[in-house]
Motif scaffolding. Sequence first.
Motif, short mmCIF file in Angstrom:
data_model
loop_
_atom_site.label_atom_id
_atom_site.label_comp_id
_atom_site.label_asym_id
_atom_site.label_seq_id
_atom_site.Cartn_x
_atom_site.Cartn_y
_atom_site.Cartn_z
N GLY A 170 0.93 -1.27 0.17
CA GLY A 170 0.25 -0.69 -0.21
C GLY A 170 0.94 1.24 0.03
N ASP A 171 2.41 1.24 0.19
CA ASP A 171 3.22 2.66 -0.35
C ASP A 171 3.17 2.89 -2.18
N LEU A 172 2.36 3.32 -1.91
CA LEU A 172 1.91 3.94 -3.23
C LEU A 172 3.80 4.87 -3.67
N PRO A 173 3.48 6.02 -2.56
CA PRO A 173 4.71 6.40 -3.62
C PRO A 173 5.71 6.21 -3.31
N GLY A 174 6.63 5.23 -2.25
CA GLY A 174 7.62 3.86 -2.52
C GLY A 174 7.53 3.60 -3.37
N ALA A 175 6.55 2.95 -4.18
CA ALA A 175 6.88 2.09 -4.98
C ALA A 175 7.41 2.76 -6.34
N MET A 176 6.42 3.95 -6.61
CA MET A 176 6.66 4.78 -7.66
C MET A 176 8.57 5.51 -7.59
N GLY A 177 8.82 5.86 -6.33
CA GLY A 177 9.86 6.20 -6.70
C GLY A 177 11.15 5.35 -6.75
N HIS A 178 10.92 3.76 -6.14
CA HIS A 178 11.62 2.19 -6.70
C HIS A 178 11.50 1.68 -8.14
N LEU A 179 10.47 2.28 -8.61
CA LEU A 179 10.60 2.16 -10.34
C LEU A 179 10.88 3.69 -10.74
N GLU A 180 10.93 4.21 -10.65
CA GLU A 180 12.49 5.61 -11.36
C GLU A 180 13.59 5.05 -11.07
N GLN A 181 14.06 4.45 -10.30
CA GLN A 181 15.14 3.99 -9.94
C GLN A 181 15.62 3.22 -10.49
N ALA A 182 14.78 1.89 -11.30
CA ALA A 182 15.32 1.39 -11.94
C ALA A 182 15.04 1.46 -13.08
N ARG A 183 13.93 1.81 -13.48
CA ARG A 183 14.00 2.21 -15.28
C ARG A 183 15.22 3.37 -15.53
N ARG A 184 16.21 4.05 -14.51
CA ARG A 184 16.99 5.05 -15.10
C ARG A 184 18.35 4.16 -14.98
N HIS A 185 18.63 3.24 -13.96
CA HIS A 185 19.48 1.56 -13.79
C HIS A 185 19.40 0.98 -14.98
#
Length: 377
Positions: A170-185
Motif C-alpha cells: 500500500g505504499d504507492l509513493p515508495g513503489a513509484m520512487g523505486h520504479l523510477e530508480q529501476a527505470r534509470r538503471h
Amino acid sequence: MGELVRARLLTVRARNRYRAHDLILAYAAELAAQYERDRPAVRSRMYDHYRQTAHAANLLLRPGPQPVAPAAPLPSVTPEPLADTATATAWYTREQAVLRSVVEAAAAHGDSRTAWELAVTLQMCQQRMGWWHDWAATMRAALAAARKAEDVEGMARTHHGLAGALHYLGDLPGAMGHLEQARRHFEQLHSTTDLAHVLRNIGVVYNTQEDHVRALRHMEAALELLSGPEPRHLKAATLADAAVTRVKLGHPEEALRLARTAVVMFRDLRDLNGEGLTLTVMGQVFRHRRDYARSASYYERGIELMRLAGSRVNVAEELMALGDVRLDARDVAGARRAWTDALRSLDDPELPLAAQARGKLALLDTVKEQRGAASVI
C-alpha cells in the motif's frame, strides 16, 4: 543427526527439522573456528544449494525465462528434488525463514550477487503467497548489498523488486520512487525487456491511483518495446494489464480483445496463474456490462486455475472481486462466502487485503443488523 538427538544435543521439531540450544550453537561455533579457512567455501556451497533449488522451484511455478538464472551448481551441491508446483510451493513454505536469512547473511558477508540473485528469485513466490513483509525485507537487504558493491544490475533488479513489495503493502509513493530508480538503471544497462517490465509496473501503480490515462500510456509504451516474439510471458501480462485499464476507461470491447489474446498466449505457455488472472479480467468486462452471471462464471474459472497454480494471494484478490459481483447481483450470501474465503486464503491478518476483506464482511453485518432493526419496528 540421530546420534546428536539421542545425546540430547538436538531436539526434533519436525521431519528433517532440528533445533539446538543456544549454548550448543555457541560451542559449535567455537569448534568451527579451527576450520576458518574452509568456511567461505562452505558458505558458498550452502548459498548455492538454496539458490539452485529456488530457481528450480520458480521454473515449476512459472515455466519459461527467469529474470536471473544461477550458473551450474558448485561441486558437491545438489538441489532439492521438486516434482511439481505443489512440492515447489511446499519447499518455499518450509524454507521461508531460512531463505530470508540466507539473503541477509550473503549480504552481510559481502556476497552481493548471491544476495540479490536469490532475492529476485524468491519474489514471485513471496508475492503469490502473501509474504509481502518478507519480500520487502529481502529486497532491502539485497539492495543495500548491491549499492555497496556498486552493482548496477543488482540495484536495478532490487529497486524493481522492492517497488513490487511496497505496492502490495500500500505504499504507492515508495513503489513509484523505486520504479523510477529501476527505470534509470535499466536504461543505463540498455535492457529493453526489463525497461518494458518497469513501464508496465508503473502503469499498474497508476491504475491503483485511479489515473487510468497515464496507466494506459505506460502500458502501451511497454508493448511497443515488446514488439518482437519474445519475451512472451511479459507481453501476455502487459496485454492483460492493458485490458484492465481499458475496462476502467470504459472501453469494454477493446478490453475483451486484449484479454482474449492474452489468454491464448498464457495457455500456450502453460501458465495457469496468468491464464486464470486474465479470465478474471474478462469477468471485469462482463461486470461492466452488468452481465453478472457471465462475469461470475469467468471469475470462478480463473480462480480455479489460480488455485491449481498455488497462487494464494491472487486467489484472495479475485475472490474479493467475485464477492463484489455477487453483491451487484443481490446475492448477499454469495458475496459473504467469497469474502470469507478470501480472508481464509491469507496467512498474514495484517495485510491490506485482509483488512479490506474484514471491512466488507463488517459492512454486510451492519446492513443485516439495520434490516433486522427495521423489520422489528
